[in-house]
Design an enzyme around this catalytic site. Structure first.
Site, PDB file in Angstrom:
ATOM      1  N   LYS A 186     -17.755  -6.229   6.297  1.00 15.28           N
ATOM      2  CA  LYS A 186     -16.460  -6.859   6.548  1.00 15.28           C
ATOM      3  C   LYS A 186     -16.191  -6.983   8.032  1.00 15.28           C
ATOM      4  CE  LYS A 186     -13.442  -6.176   2.613  1.00 15.28           C
ATOM      5  NZ  LYS A 186     -12.090  -5.737   2.259  1.00 15.28           N
TER       6      LYS A 186
ATOM      7  N   SER B 262      -3.040  -7.657   3.019  1.00 13.26           N
ATOM      8  CA  SER B 262      -3.307  -7.513   4.459  1.00 13.26           C
ATOM      9  C   SER B 262      -3.618  -8.869   5.076  1.00 13.26           C
ATOM     10  CB  SER B 262      -4.468  -6.556   4.690  1.00 13.26           C
ATOM     11  OG  SER B 262      -4.121  -5.261   4.277  1.00 13.26           O
TER      12      SER B 262
ATOM     13  N   HIS C 247       0.838  -1.211   0.000  1.00 11.77           N
ATOM     14  CA  HIS C 247       0.000   0.000   0.000  1.00 11.77           C
ATOM     15  C   HIS C 247       0.872   1.260   0.000  1.00 11.77           C
ATOM     16  CE1 HIS C 247      -3.048  -2.559   2.474  1.00 11.77           C
ATOM     17  NE2 HIS C 247      -3.576  -2.420   1.276  1.00 11.77           N
TER      18      HIS C 247
ATOM     19  N   ARG D 269      -1.969  -6.298  -8.335  1.00  8.80           N
ATOM     20  CA  ARG D 269      -0.904  -7.280  -8.097  1.00  8.80           C
ATOM     21  C   ARG D 269      -0.932  -8.374  -9.150  1.00  8.80           C
ATOM     22  NH1 ARG D 269      -3.107  -7.800  -2.118  1.00  8.80           N
ATOM     23  NH2 ARG D 269      -4.868  -7.211  -3.405  1.00  8.80           N
TER      24      ARG D 269
HETATM   25  P1  ADP Z   1      -9.765  -3.489  -0.353  1.00  7.92           P
HETATM   26  O1  ADP Z   1     -10.362  -3.574   1.006  1.00  7.92           O
HETATM   27  O2  ADP Z   1     -10.442  -2.555  -1.310  1.00  7.92           O
HETATM   28  O3  ADP Z   1      -9.423  -4.812  -0.969  1.00  7.92           O
HETATM   29  P2  ADP Z   1      -7.049  -3.113   0.499  1.00  7.92           P
HETATM   30  O4  ADP Z   1      -6.895  -2.359   1.758  1.00  7.92           O
HETATM   31  O5  ADP Z   1      -6.797  -4.568   0.533  1.00  7.92           O
HETATM   32  O6  ADP Z   1      -8.430  -2.739  -0.122  1.00  7.92           O
HETATM   33  O7  ADP Z   1      -6.146  -2.482  -0.630  1.00  7.92           O
HETATM   34  C1  ADP Z   1      -6.348  -1.171  -1.111  1.00  7.92           C
HETATM   35  C2  ADP Z   1      -5.745  -1.068  -2.483  1.00  7.92           C
HETATM   36  O8  ADP Z   1      -4.374  -1.419  -2.438  1.00  7.92           O
HETATM   37  C3  ADP Z   1      -6.385  -2.008  -3.515  1.00  7.92           C
HETATM   38  O9  ADP Z   1      -6.434  -1.342  -4.764  1.00  7.92           O
HETATM   39  C4  ADP Z   1      -5.411  -3.150  -3.597  1.00  7.92           C
HETATM   40  O10 ADP Z   1      -5.453  -3.803  -4.854  1.00  7.92           O
HETATM   41  C5  ADP Z   1      -4.093  -2.406  -3.405  1.00  7.92           C
HETATM   42  N1  ADP Z   1      -3.061  -3.284  -2.912  1.00  7.92           N
HETATM   43  C6  ADP Z   1      -3.111  -4.128  -1.867  1.00  7.92           C
HETATM   44  N2  ADP Z   1      -1.962  -4.808  -1.727  1.00  7.92           N
HETATM   45  C7  ADP Z   1      -1.139  -4.379  -2.736  1.00  7.92           C
HETATM   46  C8  ADP Z   1       0.200  -4.706  -3.157  1.00  7.92           C
HETATM   47  N3  ADP Z   1       0.938  -5.634  -2.535  1.00  7.92           N
HETATM   48  N4  ADP Z   1       0.699  -4.050  -4.231  1.00  7.92           N
HETATM   49  C9  ADP Z   1      -0.056  -3.143  -4.880  1.00  7.92           C
HETATM   50  N5  ADP Z   1      -1.306  -2.788  -4.555  1.00  7.92           N
HETATM   51  C10 ADP Z   1      -1.849  -3.403  -3.499  1.00  7.92           C
END
Ligand code: ADP
Length: 174
Positions: free
Chosen positions: A41, A128, A17, A90
């Protein structure tokens, strides 16, 4: 002046992130990291905890601000005058999900554009849920999250009496 929103659950924020936020902030004038509280969630961290952890990362970054929100993300973008929504990609399964979300969001609010950045190679596997799972099993996540996030995870999982063995799990792409 281009204002962008980078929305997500950030449960918790990790280095993938952070990389996307920093790279996106170089492309826009202002980046708002929006931490959402999706009622459906089951989060490990409360909205306040998640917002605080994100704020600590970007304390000294004058282009990036952090806020919480709920509801439809493109409506939030409109409310704060942001023209762009940032997402990170990703793997191919991310693409399919983000593609559908982008089309749905565009239908709701055509004025807000989605800008997707490809993850940096070293963060491809990071999510996460991976961080939560490794930490819950006593593994070391220090190369995946900032120190204060590792401390918060340790407090949830590795404090005697704080039995968090059943970890909230989201979707497979989270
Ligand atoms: P959500 O609850 O919408 O899935 P996240 O908190 O998991 O959101 O992630 C927010 C954003 O960060 C999303 O666009 C997700 O694809 C991106 N993201 C999460 N992990 C990575 C990573 N390792 N590399 C690039 N982008 C990521």
């Amino acid at each position: 002046m281009i204002k962008a929103v980078f929305p997500g659950s950030f449960d918790p924020i990790h280095n993938g992130h952070i990389d996307i936020a920093k790279r996106a902030s170089r492309l826009v004038d202002e980046l708002v990291i929006a931490v959402y509280d999706k009622p459906l969630k089951n989060f490990l961290f409360s909205p306040e905890e998640r917002i605080d952890m994100v704020k600590k990362v970007f304390l000294n970054d004058n282009k990036i601000t952090v806020t919480g929100y709920s509801g439809i993300t493109v409506h939030f973008c409109q409310q704060i005058g942001a023209q762009v929504m940032i997402r990170g990609l990703r793997v191919f399964s991310d693409f399919e999900y983000e593609f559908r979300m982008a089309l749905a969001n565009h239908r709701i609010e055509p004025e807000v554009e989605v800008m997707a950045l490809i993850t940096s190679e070293e963060h491809t596997f990071l999510s996460s849920s991976t961080v939560r799972e490794i930490s819950s099993l006593g593994g070391n996540v220090s190369t995946m999250v900032p120190e204060h996030v590792k401390i918060a995870l340790d407090a949830k999982f590795n404090t005697p009496g704080n039995d968090q063995r059943v970890i909230p799990s989201h979707s497979i792409r989270d």
